[in-house]
Design a protein around this motif. Structure first.
Motif, mmCIF file in Angstrom:
data_model
loop_
_atom_site.group_PDB
_atom_site.id
_atom_site.type_symbol
_atom_site.label_atom_id
_atom_site.label_comp_id
_atom_site.label_asym_id
_atom_site.label_seq_id
_atom_site.Cartn_x
_atom_site.Cartn_y
_atom_site.Cartn_z
ATOM 1 N N VAL A 284 55.406 -12.126 73.485
ATOM 2 C CA VAL A 284 56.463 -11.496 74.234
ATOM 3 C C VAL A 284 57.554 -11.060 73.305
ATOM 4 O O VAL A 284 58.366 -9.966 73.538
ATOM 5 N N TRP A 285 57.857 -12.011 72.233
ATOM 6 C CA TRP A 285 59.012 -11.790 71.136
ATOM 7 C C TRP A 285 58.500 -11.013 70.082
ATOM 8 O O TRP A 285 58.525 -11.766 69.269
ATOM 9 N N ARG A 286 57.463 -10.033 70.219
ATOM 10 C CA ARG A 286 56.880 -9.503 69.041
ATOM 11 C C ARG A 286 57.917 -8.956 68.059
ATOM 12 O O ARG A 286 58.886 -8.393 68.239
ATOM 13 N N ASN A 287 57.523 -9.266 66.675
ATOM 14 C CA ASN A 287 58.246 -9.020 65.452
ATOM 15 C C ASN A 287 59.301 -9.685 65.343
ATOM 16 O O ASN A 287 60.510 -9.263 64.653
ATOM 17 N N SER B 118 45.236 -10.598 72.407
ATOM 18 C CA SER B 118 45.022 -10.257 73.772
ATOM 19 C C SER B 118 46.362 -9.897 74.545
ATOM 20 O O SER B 118 46.396 -8.928 75.383
ATOM 21 N N MET B 119 47.399 -10.712 74.452
ATOM 22 C CA MET B 119 48.625 -10.478 75.279
ATOM 23 C C MET B 119 49.310 -9.078 75.000
ATOM 24 O O MET B 119 49.661 -8.483 76.077
ATOM 25 N N LEU B 120 49.165 -9.095 73.498
ATOM 26 C CA LEU B 120 49.887 -7.534 73.427
ATOM 27 C C LEU B 120 49.126 -6.502 73.851
ATOM 28 O O LEU B 120 49.726 -5.303 74.276
ATOM 29 N N GLU B 121 47.808 -6.382 74.045
ATOM 30 C CA GLU B 121 47.108 -5.286 74.506
ATOM 31 C C GLU B 121 47.249 -5.185 76.182
ATOM 32 O O GLU B 121 47.574 -4.016 76.637
ATOM 33 N N VAL B 122 47.350 -6.408 76.895
ATOM 34 C CA VAL B 122 47.784 -6.362 78.214
ATOM 35 C C VAL B 122 48.995 -5.902 78.584
ATOM 36 O O VAL B 122 49.259 -5.031 79.512
ATOM 37 N N LEU B 123 50.062 -6.569 77.629
ATOM 38 C CA LEU B 123 51.448 -6.022 77.950
ATOM 39 C C LEU B 123 51.669 -4.587 77.993
ATOM 40 O O LEU B 123 52.606 -4.034 78.313
ATOM 41 N N SER B 124 50.691 -3.660 77.143
ATOM 42 C CA SER B 124 51.011 -2.280 77.012
ATOM 43 C C SER B 124 50.491 -1.526 78.075
ATOM 44 O O SER B 124 50.336 -0.335 78.097
ATOM 45 N N ASP C 87 49.628 0.248 82.104
ATOM 46 C CA ASP C 87 50.341 0.641 82.930
ATOM 47 C C ASP C 87 50.854 -0.233 83.997
ATOM 48 O O ASP C 87 51.900 -0.126 84.568
ATOM 49 N N TYR C 88 49.917 -1.173 84.336
ATOM 50 C CA TYR C 88 50.367 -1.939 85.737
ATOM 51 C C TYR C 88 51.217 -2.889 85.434
ATOM 52 O O TYR C 88 51.987 -3.481 86.083
ATOM 53 N N ILE C 89 51.393 -3.241 84.072
ATOM 54 C CA ILE C 89 52.537 -4.421 83.429
ATOM 55 C C ILE C 89 53.774 -3.469 83.531
ATOM 56 O O ILE C 89 54.812 -4.195 84.108
ATOM 57 N N ARG C 90 53.840 -2.238 83.078
ATOM 58 C CA ARG C 90 55.216 -1.454 83.235
ATOM 59 C C ARG C 90 55.443 -1.201 84.540
ATOM 60 O O ARG C 90 56.507 -1.102 84.997
ATOM 61 N N THR C 91 54.541 -0.895 85.627
ATOM 62 C CA THR C 91 54.749 -0.779 86.942
ATOM 63 C C THR C 91 55.493 -1.909 87.621
ATOM 64 O O THR C 91 56.452 -2.093 88.244
ATOM 65 N N ALA C 92 54.837 -3.265 87.343
ATOM 66 C CA ALA C 92 55.315 -4.362 87.751
ATOM 67 C C ALA C 92 56.786 -4.628 87.095
ATOM 68 O O ALA C 92 57.566 -4.969 87.990
ATOM 69 N N GLU C 93 57.206 -4.277 86.059
ATOM 70 C CA GLU C 93 58.440 -4.460 85.238
ATOM 71 C C GLU C 93 59.318 -3.418 86.216
ATOM 72 O O GLU C 93 60.662 -3.703 86.206
ATOM 73 N N ALA C 94 58.908 -2.449 86.364
ATOM 74 C CA ALA C 94 59.958 -1.188 87.027
ATOM 75 C C ALA C 94 60.188 -1.835 88.389
ATOM 76 O O ALA C 94 61.312 -1.157 88.923
ATOM 77 N N LYS C 95 59.355 -2.518 89.051
ATOM 78 C CA LYS C 95 59.512 -3.091 90.418
ATOM 79 C C LYS C 95 60.552 -3.834 90.201
ATOM 80 O O LYS C 95 61.097 -4.403 91.332
ATOM 81 N N GLY C 96 61.033 -4.374 89.494
ATOM 82 C CA GLY C 96 62.103 -5.433 89.117
ATOM 83 C C GLY C 96 61.474 -6.897 89.090
ATOM 84 O O GLY C 96 62.352 -7.800 89.310
ATOM 85 N N LEU C 97 60.323 -7.069 88.883
ATOM 86 C CA LEU C 97 59.738 -8.440 88.907
ATOM 87 C C LEU C 97 60.488 -9.136 87.570
ATOM 88 O O LEU C 97 60.448 -8.602 86.628
ATOM 89 N N PRO C 98 60.747 -10.522 87.792
ATOM 90 C CA PRO C 98 61.288 -11.169 86.570
ATOM 91 C C PRO C 98 60.060 -11.231 85.440
ATOM 92 O O PRO C 98 58.894 -11.081 85.637
ATOM 93 N N GLN C 99 60.509 -11.308 84.272
ATOM 94 C CA GLN C 99 59.411 -11.406 83.016
ATOM 95 C C GLN C 99 58.513 -12.470 83.267
ATOM 96 O O GLN C 99 57.473 -12.182 83.014
ATOM 97 N N VAL C 100 59.168 -13.410 83.692
ATOM 98 C CA VAL C 100 58.161 -14.725 83.534
ATOM 99 C C VAL C 100 56.989 -14.420 84.872
ATOM 100 O O VAL C 100 55.859 -14.773 84.525
ATOM 101 N N ALA C 101 57.385 -13.939 85.731
ATOM 102 C CA ALA C 101 56.462 -13.826 86.873
ATOM 103 C C ALA C 101 55.482 -12.496 86.358
ATOM 104 O O ALA C 101 54.170 -12.629 86.595
#
Length: 334
Positions: free
Chosen positions: A122-125, A223-229, A231-245
């Motif tokens: 989540v806090w890459r680099n 594995s998390m880095l691959e999943v976080l990239s 499209d459905y993760i970006r869609t969830a973030e675009a909907k305004g879901l909290p990062q923890v969720a």
């Protein structure tokens, strides 16, 4: 799924057969005569020949293997050359100690490795990511015998916080029902014995957990880095879901699928590779037992324990593959 499970289970048979051939062959390549080891250097040739005949060592190697395989199928792993006890009985008596140690190590590795991998991804680099990667590299590279000795010296000898050997203090008045000491102490509500057993478990469990912890942390991060990239993760973030969720509800489940395979392999390796840890901490499990058998050239124990460990390793991997298929229905037997 049923077809996949059946066909996957059938692949275990040739694997175990191959392992039994390898174990039997390598043991018989080791220099030395088991009959002479059993009787001692002063035994007469006639007596050695009698023992060799009784053990079946005078037969051709393929006949010896077939006899050995027949006994193994019936659950007979032979008799200890040095002690004269059934190998299968001693193995089952010592197995709970190894299971208790390996289970504690893998739980510790999961409890720390997965969160470290998630935070690192989540806090890459970031500084946290760099520190966790360096720490994981050190954990994978660190020799377990050195780490075990250092832990015993620092926390046992210098600080005196934790015991450095065995499973219970000799003064502890506790009679376990089985050889699962912690579980028996819990069931008997003997909190003094439970605390004593837990204190004895800390140092060997930490030493044994170091490598799988580092491996799980690295695999979880990748594995998390691959999943976080995705499209459905970006869609969830675009909907305004909290990062923890987003992380816990959408990313973590898919990211943990490859980790399951790694955990399965690590469990098998922990059960099979605890020899150094058990030897350093005088932990009375299979590892210490095999080490003592190698020192005394007790081939029956080494042979029986090697085959038993192979069976455990193959079984754990089979269960892992089946759980993986349950978690991801797209998987089919190819």
């Amino acid at each position: 799924m049923r077809q996949y499970a059946v066909r996957r289970a059938f692949t275990v048979v040739p694997v175990l057969l191959g392992v039994s051939i390898l174990v039997f062959g390598f043991i018989h390549l080791i220099p030395g005569d088991p009959a002479l080891t059993m009787l001692g250097e002063r035994a007469t040739p006639q007596k050695v020949a009698e023992v060799r005949q009784r053990l079946g060592l005078d037969k051709p190697i393929y006949q010896q293997y077939l006899i050995y395989l027949g006994r193994v199928v019936r659950g007979d792993l032979g008799i200890s050359i040095v002690r004269g006890d059934p190998v299968a009985r001693d193995l089952l008596r010592r197995f709970p100690a190894t299971v208790e140690l390996a289970t504690s190590a893998i739980l510790l590795a999961l409890a720390l490795g997965v969160p470290i991998g998630i935070v690192s991804a989540v806090w890459r680099n970031s500084m946290i990511d760099s520190a966790s990667r360096v720490w994981a590299l050190v954990g994978v590279s660190m020799p377990i015998f050195w780490l075990g000795v250092m832990l015993a010296w620092v926390f046992g000898v210098q600080l005196g916080w934790l015991p450095t050997g065995f499973r219970l203090d000799s003064a502890t008045d506790f009679r376990p029902w089985s050889n699962f000491v912690i579980l028996d102490a819990l069931l008997q509500r003997n909190w003094e014995a439970f605390g004593d057993a837990a204190r004895h478990l800390v140092l060997p469990a930490v030493a044994l957990a170091t490598i799988p912890l580092a491996v799980i942390a690295r695999m979880t991060r990748a594995s998390m880095l691959e999943v976080l990239s995705r499209d459905y993760i970006r869609t969830a973030e675009a909907k305004g879901l909290p990062q923890v969720a987003v992380i816990l509800r959408h990313a973590l489940r898919n990211a943990l699928l490859p980790v399951m395979t790694v955990v399965g392999l690590q469990i098998g390796r922990l059960l099979a590779g605890a020899i150094l840890t058990e030897t350093i901490f005088s932990w009375p499990g299979i590892g210490l037992w095999v080490y003592e058998a190698i020192e005394s050239r007790d081939y029956a124990i080494v042979q029986g324990a090697s085959l038993f460990i192979a069976v455990i390793f193959v079984t754990v991997n089979l269960v892992t593959d089946l759980l993986y298929a349950v978690a991801d229905p797209r998987i089919k037997y190819d």
